[in-house]
Design a protein around this motif. Sequence first.
Motif, mmCIF file in Angstrom:
data_model
loop_
_atom_site.group_PDB
_atom_site.id
_atom_site.type_symbol
_atom_site.label_atom_id
_atom_site.label_comp_id
_atom_site.label_asym_id
_atom_site.label_seq_id
_atom_site.Cartn_x
_atom_site.Cartn_y
_atom_site.Cartn_z
ATOM 1 N N GLY A 1 10.210 9.144 3.331
ATOM 2 C CA GLY A 1 10.261 10.434 2.652
ATOM 3 C C GLY A 1 10.515 10.300 1.168
ATOM 4 O O GLY A 1 9.986 11.071 0.363
ATOM 5 N N SER A 2 11.323 9.342 0.750
ATOM 6 C CA SER A 2 11.640 9.182 -0.670
ATOM 7 C C SER A 2 10.414 8.753 -1.466
ATOM 8 O O SER A 2 10.209 9.214 -2.598
ATOM 9 C CB SER A 2 12.774 8.166 -0.849
ATOM 10 N N ILE A 3 9.585 7.872 -0.890
ATOM 11 C CA ILE A 3 8.381 7.434 -1.595
ATOM 12 C C ILE A 3 7.365 8.575 -1.657
ATOM 13 O O ILE A 3 6.676 8.761 -2.661
ATOM 14 C CB ILE A 3 7.780 6.187 -0.907
ATOM 15 N N ARG A 4 7.279 9.385 -0.613
ATOM 16 C CA ARG A 4 6.391 10.544 -0.625
ATOM 17 C C ARG A 4 6.762 11.499 -1.755
ATOM 18 O O ARG A 4 5.917 12.004 -2.482
ATOM 19 C CB ARG A 4 6.453 11.282 0.720
ATOM 20 N N LYS A 5 8.094 11.755 -1.868
ATOM 21 C CA LYS A 5 8.540 12.666 -2.927
ATOM 22 C C LYS A 5 8.230 12.095 -4.301
ATOM 23 O O LYS A 5 7.884 12.825 -5.241
ATOM 24 C CB LYS A 5 10.044 12.886 -2.809
ATOM 25 N N MET A 6 8.358 10.780 -4.420
ATOM 26 C CA MET A 6 8.129 10.127 -5.708
ATOM 27 C C MET A 6 6.685 10.341 -6.166
ATOM 28 O O MET A 6 6.428 10.689 -7.326
ATOM 29 C CB MET A 6 8.435 8.632 -5.584
ATOM 30 N N PHE A 7 5.726 10.161 -5.273
ATOM 31 C CA PHE A 7 4.323 10.292 -5.641
ATOM 32 C C PHE A 7 3.907 11.749 -5.773
ATOM 33 O O PHE A 7 2.964 12.076 -6.497
ATOM 34 C CB PHE A 7 3.424 9.578 -4.624
ATOM 35 N N SER A 8 4.610 12.618 -5.080
ATOM 36 C CA SER A 8 4.254 14.044 -5.178
ATOM 37 C C SER A 8 4.625 14.606 -6.544
ATOM 38 O O SER A 8 4.046 15.604 -6.990
ATOM 39 C CB SER A 8 4.961 14.841 -4.081
ATOM 40 N N THR A 9 5.547 14.004 -7.217
ATOM 41 C CA THR A 9 5.965 14.478 -8.547
ATOM 42 C C THR A 9 5.162 13.828 -9.671
ATOM 43 O O THR A 9 5.251 14.257 -10.825
ATOM 44 C CB THR A 9 7.457 14.182 -8.778
ATOM 45 N N LEU A 10 4.426 12.767 -9.354
ATOM 46 C CA LEU A 10 3.634 12.082 -10.377
ATOM 47 C C LEU A 10 2.399 12.898 -10.720
ATOM 48 O O LEU A 10 1.695 13.399 -9.827
ATOM 49 C CB LEU A 10 3.220 10.693 -9.897
ATOM 50 N N LYS A 11 2.097 13.035 -12.000
ATOM 51 C CA LYS A 11 0.915 13.760 -12.449
ATOM 52 C C LYS A 11 -0.145 12.758 -12.877
ATOM 53 O O LYS A 11 0.151 11.693 -13.387
ATOM 54 C CB LYS A 11 1.265 14.680 -13.614
ATOM 55 N N ALA B 1 16.430 2.341 6.363
ATOM 56 C CA ALA B 1 15.757 3.565 6.812
ATOM 57 C C ALA B 1 16.434 4.798 6.230
ATOM 58 O O ALA B 1 15.768 5.765 5.846
ATOM 59 C CB ALA B 1 15.754 3.619 8.338
ATOM 60 N N TYR B 2 17.765 4.774 6.183
ATOM 61 C CA TYR B 2 18.509 5.897 5.595
ATOM 62 C C TYR B 2 18.246 5.961 4.088
ATOM 63 O O TYR B 2 18.093 7.040 3.519
ATOM 64 C CB TYR B 2 19.996 5.711 5.869
ATOM 65 N N PHE B 3 18.178 4.795 3.443
ATOM 66 C CA PHE B 3 17.961 4.712 2.008
ATOM 67 C C PHE B 3 16.577 5.261 1.638
ATOM 68 O O PHE B 3 16.429 5.969 0.630
ATOM 69 C CB PHE B 3 18.095 3.246 1.557
ATOM 70 N N LEU B 4 15.563 4.944 2.429
ATOM 71 C CA LEU B 4 14.188 5.363 2.147
ATOM 72 C C LEU B 4 13.824 6.698 2.803
ATOM 73 O O LEU B 4 12.665 7.131 2.715
ATOM 74 C CB LEU B 4 13.202 4.286 2.622
ATOM 75 N N GLU B 5 14.816 7.318 3.453
ATOM 76 C CA GLU B 5 14.613 8.605 4.136
ATOM 77 C C GLU B 5 13.480 8.518 5.163
ATOM 78 O O GLU B 5 12.555 9.347 5.200
ATOM 79 C CB GLU B 5 14.306 9.709 3.115
ATOM 80 N N MET B 6 13.589 7.519 6.016
ATOM 81 C CA MET B 6 12.551 7.297 7.040
ATOM 82 C C MET B 6 12.925 8.058 8.319
ATOM 83 O O MET B 6 13.017 7.487 9.402
ATOM 84 C CB MET B 6 12.401 5.799 7.302
ATOM 85 N N ASP C 1 0.853 -1.180 0.000
ATOM 86 C CA ASP C 1 0.000 0.000 0.000
ATOM 87 C C ASP C 1 0.892 1.234 0.000
ATOM 88 O O ASP C 1 1.619 1.494 0.947
ATOM 89 C CB ASP C 1 -0.895 -0.016 1.248
ATOM 90 N N LYS C 2 0.809 2.016 -1.094
ATOM 91 C CA LYS C 2 1.701 3.158 -1.222
ATOM 92 C C LYS C 2 1.414 4.223 -0.170
ATOM 93 O O LYS C 2 2.309 4.957 0.255
ATOM 94 C CB LYS C 2 1.633 3.747 -2.614
ATOM 95 N N LYS C 3 0.152 4.311 0.283
ATOM 96 C CA LYS C 3 -0.200 5.320 1.280
ATOM 97 C C LYS C 3 0.447 5.010 2.610
ATOM 98 O O LYS C 3 0.973 5.900 3.302
ATOM 99 C CB LYS C 3 -1.707 5.385 1.438
ATOM 100 N N GLY D 1 -3.805 10.593 -11.987
ATOM 101 C CA GLY D 1 -4.298 9.762 -10.874
ATOM 102 C C GLY D 1 -4.051 8.302 -11.090
ATOM 103 O O GLY D 1 -4.970 7.495 -10.968
ATOM 104 N N LYS D 2 -2.843 7.952 -11.449
ATOM 105 C CA LYS D 2 -2.504 6.540 -11.654
ATOM 106 C C LYS D 2 -2.664 5.786 -10.347
ATOM 107 O O LYS D 2 -2.117 6.178 -9.322
ATOM 108 C CB LYS D 2 -1.073 6.394 -12.161
ATOM 109 N N ARG D 3 -3.418 4.726 -10.444
ATOM 110 C CA ARG D 3 -3.645 3.944 -9.228
ATOM 111 C C ARG D 3 -2.480 3.001 -8.963
ATOM 112 O O ARG D 3 -2.067 2.828 -7.836
ATOM 113 C CB ARG D 3 -4.941 3.138 -9.360
ATOM 114 N N ASN D 4 -1.993 2.356 -9.988
ATOM 115 C CA ASN D 4 -0.931 1.372 -9.814
ATOM 116 C C ASN D 4 0.402 1.926 -10.340
ATOM 117 O O ASN D 4 0.471 2.396 -11.476
ATOM 118 C CB ASN D 4 -1.256 0.077 -10.555
ATOM 119 N N VAL D 5 1.400 1.852 -9.496
ATOM 120 C CA VAL D 5 2.729 2.352 -9.833
ATOM 121 C C VAL D 5 3.755 1.264 -9.522
ATOM 122 O O VAL D 5 3.606 0.529 -8.531
ATOM 123 C CB VAL D 5 3.062 3.634 -9.041
ATOM 124 N N LYS D 6 4.795 1.165 -10.354
ATOM 125 C CA LYS D 6 5.865 0.187 -10.118
ATOM 126 C C LYS D 6 7.174 0.911 -9.825
ATOM 127 O O LYS D 6 7.563 1.824 -10.535
ATOM 128 C CB LYS D 6 6.028 -0.723 -11.332
#
Length: 541
Positions: free
Chosen positions: A29-39, A86-91, A20-22, A41-46
């Motif tokens: 933090g890295s996953i948050r940034k990734m989705f914030s740049t996506l334009k 955790a460092y890699f994913l900016e947690m 679950d991406k949410k 409403g794609k539901r499924n992302v790889k």
Amino acid sequence: MDAYCDLEVDVNGEEVLMVDKKVLSSYSGSIRKMFSTLKGGKRNVKVIYHDFPGGAENFELITRFCYKNGKIDINPFNITDLNCAAYFLEMNKCVSGSQNLLEQTAKSLEDIRYWTWSELMVALKRCQDFLAVASSSGILEKCLDSIVGRVASSCETSPSPSVSSPDSSKFRASCDTRSSESLKSSFLRVTWWFEDLVKLDIRLIEMLVKSMVSRNLSHRIISKFLFHYQKSRLASAFLDEKSRMVETVVEMLFSLDLSSASYKSLFGMLRFSLQGNISKCSRNKLESMIGSHLDQATFDDFLVPSPIRACYLYDVNLVLRLVKSFLAKGVWCLPLSRLKKVVSLVDAYIAEVAPDPHLKPSKFLALIRALPDSARDSFDGIYQSVDLYLEVHSGLSEEEKTRVCCGLAYEKLSPGALSHLAQNTKFPSKSALEALNFQQCRLKNLLQPTNQPNNFTNSPIFHETERTEKKDKTHEQILLYAGNLDFSIENESTGAHLQGMQWRVLELEEICRKMQIQMTKMMKSRLSNHSNAKSVPRLCS
């Protein structure tokens, strides 16, 4: 597809996970940034990760942490993986307000001083699998500090014979068997960590050594470990890995005290480096370290075969470089005993390579001149080597022979060697003249009177007697010398010089004969007067 599994994650090509991406975005933090740049409403992302710390198994631990609202069991066996992930994913921030994973792992690291040695080693070994991330997150530094701290403490509480005072050898010699066993046991207590650290990557070893040096750990113990590490790892390594490992070990050894490294081990590394493909810089440093210990070498150490493309028998250039390193600080800075040992080795090596038909005159002369003339008390051994070299290389021109003979210090040749050289047809005529000149100078010095102490030694009779004895001795040397002279030398100037020497011998012979007659008369007169003076009673004098 389940609405709550809308993020597809490919972890290092090992496994593809649906999450679950949410949920992950609330902790990463890295996953948050990734989705914030996506334009859109794609539901499924790889998402594809190629270098995720700890691989798919560790990513599953991260997802559990996220799904359990930031709760997970952290221990020495997974802390490295969790911290690096955790460092890699900016947690480092948590949307839900619970404690983030980086904070939790940092808090767990505060108890690292209570970890066992085995737990420390597990954590450190995991760091080498993702070294860059572990170094950036700070966990690598904490593990290294703890490891080195324990090693340093064990060395301080269990002194090793190898780091004891210079008098330790005398102490060991006087110890009984029980004491020797105790010292051996003490040494093992100091080096107990060798085998565990041998399993680490060379990059980690480099970091460990730097930390050990900064903590003033004995350089002798560090060098012993490095040699042990190299020996243990070379057997199973590929050729490129071996070369890189030797280069790194050389760099680390070069940063230590020169006296801390074992000469035998250094020379073993040199033999490998001559076969392997290590950098010229590393080889120069290795030769410099060996050169500083050259007085510990054996004659067999010098007999290194020449490079494959060279036609001569032994690697003369290597010996020249080692001698140059030995003399780097100057001859006068070296203890006489060390200098004499190297002189003996080099002279023996010169005699060994002299019969090599492919050895060029320039290299042979360079060997002779590698050590200054002042380092040798006598050049008789060098003369014998030159004689052998000229015999093997009979095709040399007169100029080349003369150049080779420039390495001889004629003033340090014995009378017998000078006499032999003067009649040696293998040598150029210029060398024969040099030998004659030095022999003539010695004859003049022998004939000159010297100042003597007072009392009876100041009397004319004493001086005449001494001069007569010197002339007798000189006379004998000249006759012996003249009898051995060979007048078949083709050079006319040499023949004329020898003829002049023969006439001088005859003149000196006549002078010695007359002086002997005169001295006999003077001694008889002196003894007669002395006897008459003693016969007169003291009261009547």
